[in-house]
Design an enzyme around this catalytic site. Structure first.
Site, short mmCIF file in Angstrom:
data_model
loop_
_atom_site.label_atom_id
_atom_site.label_comp_id
_atom_site.label_asym_id
_atom_site.label_seq_id
_atom_site.Cartn_x
_atom_site.Cartn_y
_atom_site.Cartn_z
N GLY A 46 1.99 3.69 -5.03
CA GLY A 46 2.45 2.85 -6.12
C GLY A 46 2.05 1.41 -5.95
CB SER A 49 -4.56 1.76 -2.18
OG SER A 49 -3.96 3.01 -2.42
CE LYS A 285 -5.86 -13.70 4.04
NZ LYS A 285 -5.58 -14.85 4.90
N GLY A 286 -4.38 -7.97 2.99
CA GLY A 286 -3.21 -7.18 2.63
C GLY A 286 -2.03 -8.03 2.21
CD GLU A 289 3.53 -3.51 6.57
OE1 GLU A 289 2.28 -3.61 6.57
OE2 GLU A 289 4.16 -2.93 7.46
#
Lengths: 335, 298, 155, 428
Positions: A46, A49, A285-286, A289
């Protein structure tokens, strides 16, 4: 009595597994009609990606997002994706998609260079067109290119993978390169605390996140907003209670484990910050989290700021607030 | 869910006969917001389930000769949306407006809330604050009593005096005269929607033309098995000019009473004895505002 | 246990379903009628994922016995889209970025549909109030509320 | 012209339409012809040997297709993403409330529930280990193997012991965080069947299909390419669907019954069994100069990691690396110990120990700001990571370090939308 307080929370977060290989792969094929199959192992839960994979493929190939179809997380079809964890899929699967596309573009470049009679390295693939960066009059459309590919019996296929450039950490002191790239964030949050009942109202929250390059601004905002909901809940309402005798979880239901409703949310101002870098796909970038983390210390600090008290433990529930306030009053009356 | 037979009678008389016939092992269902969950978890295992939702004769809000009558099948949503209740009976309006969620308020009924007599039932706390009457019917006839009497059950095993074949059909109370009477409710909960009351504090207060309190009734849900009365606090107010300062004088009494009633649970009592005062501070402020006596700044 | 036959209207069509009484409306819709857009998230009327529009109002279908639905008019998400195309609310959810994992979304959209049927031009406060019975763990609700406002602006 | 043609523009998610239409299939939405339903018989004690497990009555119930315990497992019976310490079905002893003892498949969910009620178990109870302190006490009952130490880490950078003399101010605090649950909105669910080629197909709500494939193959003792795991549309995870969930159990039941088997955990079971957030205690000493530059950080970190390893090794690896936060500090030490207990299993949860670390480093930064009478944002700016910063593992940051920008942009926006709140930040 109602009192307001403000808190700041910051964080950094290493993208991918800590000092360990954690590769992911992708397959790409550009079809004769310019539609594209992208196949990735990455599980989309969800967070987006698959959309990220489509966007990276479209950007790399010079096609539109509508041209891309993504198949994901089917082990008989898709190569290894690794876990959807550690905020790694944008960085790692994104790079894998980019690598797979680059491979597929080998034949596309060769063919376009032949047709346009320009060097391969001058070619730009953008918005469904291919042209020379030196002479933009030398251009062709993607359907023309795919026609030329078919005529020559060439296929635009690619397989790619990416493994972050890290090292194993030295067991003696943890020295080494744990992650290739880090995301950063700052959150500033305002609360109102009722000292009589301990109720906390989340008022406003600004949360700025260095995402390298935003892939999709609404998805970035959505991650930050959702992360803020979970981070504030971490501090003020969520807790697993364990029965001291059976060690069973006493509140395994949504009526007893309290996550916030829409009425509990602050006004959120998400900010995407860009930073320069080559490591991620187009510098991305991620965020999964990082979106959560800074609101946790910011909420703790804001409640503390409202009361003039320092909290070092989570959660901070209404009873803790009433207690802290009463203790403070008592101490002040004594002093 | 274990197997059961299902009936959906069209009239109260039919329902009462069915209940009488199967009283050994019958469950009645209205909103279903409690029973279906218990059935699903195999905590309730009746042989027969009787659906009351088709009893349209029990779905009403009427004001007759100064008495508000609410049929047992009236939903929380219907009560919360009723203009007269909103204007004249704030305690009930506020309680029903905040039950669960919009979805639950569309299903859950006031009769179900009272008959379930849950510790944290908001509708129950509000109706007890109003000193309401309930009407119970069975094949043997009808009886009517104060909610306080109705709740004289045996605690955990039986929450109220409702017989197995008896139906709560109506709740009624005197329509407050809002020139002299104000009612208020504050729900303290762990979140701002979808919440179970930690404390649901209600109050009815009447003053004369000089602002002297002639009647006060205070109740708080979720502090004990049944909504907790505060007779000493009420007595403290009656006969005095109703001011915030006077009302605050009742808080230490309230504190001691809650402490005494819950002292076996040391951590939860700390919060309850403190926060109950915060709850009633808000209730007091609302009452004074409605009566036009005082505006309290928090 | 005797089976019962439930007659009701589901997604604008009359249906009759033969079913064991110990089934919930949620089970009837998902299993007997194959309407799997109706989601089971908590089984206790808490999360709102199983919300359906029931006689014009949003309710949690996990709290209703199948037999109680006799005569009811029920709309699930399958009854909102037309020929597989999103309606104005669904389109607004897509455009607003309101959908992450999507498990709460059927309930969210139906709750919004029920609101807009009764009140096509709600204030933000009314939107928030109407949507306050649906839990979402992904989005923080902002984009969902924006989606409802966007849909309302196109009504 | 924008640098990018597609990135950073508005476009809908590729999977939004089916979710808006309600046609997206989550694991519980799959129904197959001849499909069985299933459930798990779980322990109601935290630490025990199984003296007797009587499955006969459950097996005798008409409509029950299979009741299996660990003896039915053809391959391996130890699983875990990093440490293989969790059984598919308990074979030696129970280590937590809710450990799986047997699985049932039957024609209807009601029959599954009835069969589960017919299973009888006798326990030989062991003293449970209830906390980190109990786990580390001499003579404590051992949860796994030889020691209750699940993992240990030591990070050392610069020279902390010599650094304290250079500090003008030192703040010392102990921080602790609690156990939390993901509460993904979709409870775990999955379905398994053998296809016409004899490949074991598993469709599941998961974050980790390739890992699931490897574990199912190991459990059945077959090659990895004889297992196909397909992720169903998944209703959130947040780390809670990284560990193997229903996948092993449905695969085992499908293997033995040769029929499709579906399992949908109730909300209660889903929350009981999936991993939880590690509660971490951090005793921290931080020193700085009077102009607010960090000089030294020393942290001792302890954690009750619960009954199984799960992602514990990832959390204990990540938390020390992040313990100083996004700040330069030349001298850092962190000692971390995680212990096994009989509490609920802790594992991956959005952040892997960094949220806990942030509670500590941000608490310390605020404490320093107070001690130095400095604006908390200014203090952070002075210490912020930048290109060229060396972090406590010795890595030099070379690119994409946007921390200072996040501080400046957040401050700028906050001054615009909540100026009074910003004033309060300074005048605490």
């Amino acid at each position: 009595m109602k009192r307001r307080g403000t808190g700041v929370g910051c964080m950094f977060y290493g993208i991918g597994n800590t000092g360990l290989p954690n590769p992911a792969a992708a397959f790409v094929e550009v079809l004769p009609d310019t539609s594209v199959n992208v196949i990735v192992g990455a599980a989309d839960i969800g967070q987006g990606s698959s959309t990220m994979a489509a966007a990276v493929a479209a950007e790399t190939l010079g096609l539109a997002i509508e041209n891309i179809h993504v198949t994901w997380a089917d082990t008989q079809v898709a190569p290894e994706g690794g876990a959807t964890s550690a905020s790694r899929q944008t960085f790692i699967t994104g790079n894998a998609v980019k690598n797979a596309c680059t491979q597929a573009m080998g034949e596309l470049r060769r063919t376009a260079a032949e047709k346009l009679e320009v060097p391969e390295e001058d070619l730009v693939f953008r918005n469904r067109e291919i042209y020379s960066s030196k002479d933009e009059t030398k251009r062709m459309t993607y359907p023309e290119l795919m026609g030329a590919m078919s005529y020559r019996g060439r296929l635009a296929v690619g397989a790619g993978y990416y493994n972050p450039k890290t090292t194993y950490l030295n067991p003696a002191d943890m020295s080494g390169v744990p992650y290739e790239v880090y995301s950063y964030a700052t959150c500033i949050l305002e609360v109102e605390v009722d000292t009589d009942t301990g109720e906390v109202t989340l008022l406003k929250c600004v949360s700025a996140h260095d995402v390298g390059t935003p892939i999709n601004p609404k998805m970035v905002e959505g991650q930050i907003e959702g992360g803020t909901a979970m981070g504030t809940g971490f501090v003020i309402s969520e807790k697993i209670d364990v029965d001291p005798k059976t060690l069973a979880i006493k509140n395994p239901t949504l009526s007893k484990y309290i996550i916030g409703t829409n009425m509990d949310m602050p006004e959120i101002y998400p900010i995407a910050v860009s930073s320069e870098g080559e490591a991620g796909p187009f510098g991305a970038k991620g965020l999964g989290e990082p979106a959560l983390i800074p609101s946790i210390p910011a909420t703790m600090a804001a409640i503390g700021n409202a009361l003039g008290v320092t909290f070092t433990k989570t959660p901070i529930f209404p009873a803790d607030i009433v207690k802290a306030w009463k203790d403070k009053q008592a101490a002040e009356n004594q002093g | 869910m274990r197997p059961f037979d299902f009936y959906a009678p069209a009239t109260v008389v039919e329902a009462l006969e069915l209940m009488h016939q199967h009283k050994e092992n019958v469950a009645v269902i209205a909103g279903g917001t409690d029973l279906v969950l218990e059935l699903n978890e195999r905590k309730a295992n009746p042989a027969v389930v009787i659906d009351l939702k088709k009893l349209k004769e029990l779905d009403y809000i009427r004001v007759e000769e100064g008495v508000v009558r609410i049929g047992a099948l009236t939903t929380h949503a219907a009560i919360a949306a009723d203009r007269q209740i909103e204007k004249y009976v704030r305690v009930l309006h506020e309680a029903c407006r905040q039950v669960g969620s919009p979805q639950i308020r569309n299903l859950g009924t006031i009769g179900g809330n009272l008959a379930q007599s849950s510790v944290a039932g908001d509708g129950l706390a509000a109706c007890v604050t109003l000193d309401a009457d309930v009407t119970l019917r069975s094949v043997r006839g009808e009886r009517r009593m104060k909610l306080d009497e109705f709740l004289a059950g045996e605690g955990a095993t039986r929450r109220n005096i409702l017989a197995a074949d008896e139906l709560l059909t109506e709740v009624s109370f005197a329509l407050p005269d809002i020139r002299h009477t104000a009612t208020a409710f504050y729900k303290l909960a762990k979140r701002k929607s979808l919440a179970i009351s930690v404390i649901g504090g209600g109050m009815v207060a009447t003053v004369d033309d000089n602002g002297i309190c002639t009647y006060a009734r205070m109740r708080a849900g979720a502090l004990g098995r049944y909504p907790m009365p505060f007779p000493t606090c009420e007595a403290h107010l009656v006969g005095k000019k109703l001011t915030y300062a006077t009302m605050l004088e009742t808080l230490p009494i309230m504190h001691d009473q809650v402490l005494e009633a819950n002292k076996s649970r040391p951590w939860s009592v700390f919060y309850k004895k403190e926060s109950v005062q915060g709850v009633f501070k808000k209730v007091f402020a609302d009452v004074l505002h409605q009566l036009g006596l005082e505006e309290v700044q928090e | 246990m005797n089976k019962i036959t439930v007659h009701c209207t589901v997604n604008h069509k009359p249906v009759s379903v033969e079913i064991e009484p110990n089934k919930r409306l949620l089970d009837m819709l998902r299993v007997n009628l194959g309407l799997t857009s109706v989601k089971e998230g908590c089984s206790e009327g808490e999360c709102g994922a199983c919300t359906v529009i029931y006689n014009g109002e949003p309710v949690t279908s996990c709290c209703i016995l199948a037999g109680q639905a006799e005569g009811a008019d029920i709309i699930t998400l399958e009854g909102v889209s037309v020929d597989g195309k999103p309606d104005v609310v669904q389109q607004a959810f897509i455009e607003s970025g309101a959908i992450q994992c999507g498990f709460c979304i059927p309930g969210m959209i139906l709750t919004a549909e029920a609101l807009l049927m009764k009140n096509p031009h709600p204030t933000m406060e009314q939107i928030k109030e109407a949507m306050s019975g649906n839990l979402c763990r992904c989005t923080g609700y902002k984009k969902i509320e924006e989606a409802v406002a966007l849909a309302a602006s196109r009504m | 012209m924008s640098k990018y043609a597609v990135l950073n523009t508005e476009f809908p998610k590729v999977d939004a339409l089916e979710r808006a239409l309600g046609t997206a299939k989550y694991a519980a939405d799959y129904f197959m012809p001849n499909m069985l339903y299933s459930g798990v018989f779980r322990s109601t004690v935290p630490h025990a040997y199984v003296k007797k497990l009587n499955l006969d009555k459950a097996r005798a119930l008409p409509g029950v297709a299979a009741v299996l315990d660990y003896t039915a497992i053809p391959g391996k019976n130890r699983f875990g993403i990093i440490v293989k310490d969790e059984p598919c079905l308990v074979d030696d002893k129970i280590r937590r409330y809710g450990d799986a003892l047997a699985v049932v498949a039957a024609e209807t969910q009601e029959l599954v529930d009835e069969a589960l009620e017919l299973i009888e178990v006798e326990y030989e109870e062991l003293t449970p280990v209830k906390s980190f302190e109990e786990a580390m006490a001499p003579g404590a009952p051992i949860v796994h193997g030889q020691t209750n130490v699940h993992a240990k880490k030591h990070l050392e950078f610069g020279n902390v012991d010599e650094a304290w003399d250079k500090c003008d101010v030192i703040v010392e605090n102990t921080y602790s965080t609690h156990i939390l649950s993901h509460m993904f909105i979709e409870p775990d669910a999955g379905l398994a069947y053998l296809d016409e080629q004899g490949v074991m197909n598993v469709i599941a709500s998961t974050q980790n299909p390739h890992y699931d494939r490897n574990e199912v193959a190991a459990m059945l003792g077959i090659p990895m390419n004889r297992v196909r795991v397909k992720q169903a549309t998944t209703g959130g995870g947040f780390g809670g669907k990284l560990d193997i969930g229903v996948q092993l159990h449905v695969a085992l039941l499908a293997w033995h019954t040769r029929r499709p088997v579906k399992m949908v955990r109730s909300r209660t079971e889903s929350t009981m069994v999936s991993s939880k957030r590690h509660p971490i205690t951090m005793k921290c000493r931080t020193g700085a100069t009077r102009d607010g530059k960090l000089v030294a950080v020393d942290v001792v970190m302890t954690c009750d990691a619960g009954a199984y390893g799960s992602y514990g090794p990832a959390v204990i690896g990540r938390a020390p690396v992040h313990i100083v936060g996004p700040y330069e500090c030349p001298n850092v030490r962190c000692d971390a110990v995680f212990a096994y207990t009989n509490n609920p299993m802790c594992g991956a949860f959005r952040g892997f120990g960094v949220p806990q670390a942030a509670v500590c480093h941000e608490g310390q930064m605020n404490a320093l700001a107070k001690a130095l009478n400095m604006d908390p944002i200014e203090l952070r700016l002075r210490n912020a990571h930048k290109v060229g910063t060396v972090i406590p593992t010795g890595q030099t940051l070379t690119e994409s370090v946007g921390f200072t920008d996040t501080l400046l942009k957040a401050r700028e926006k906050a001054l615009e939308v909540m100026p009074e709140a910003m004033a309060r930040l300074k005048t605490e």
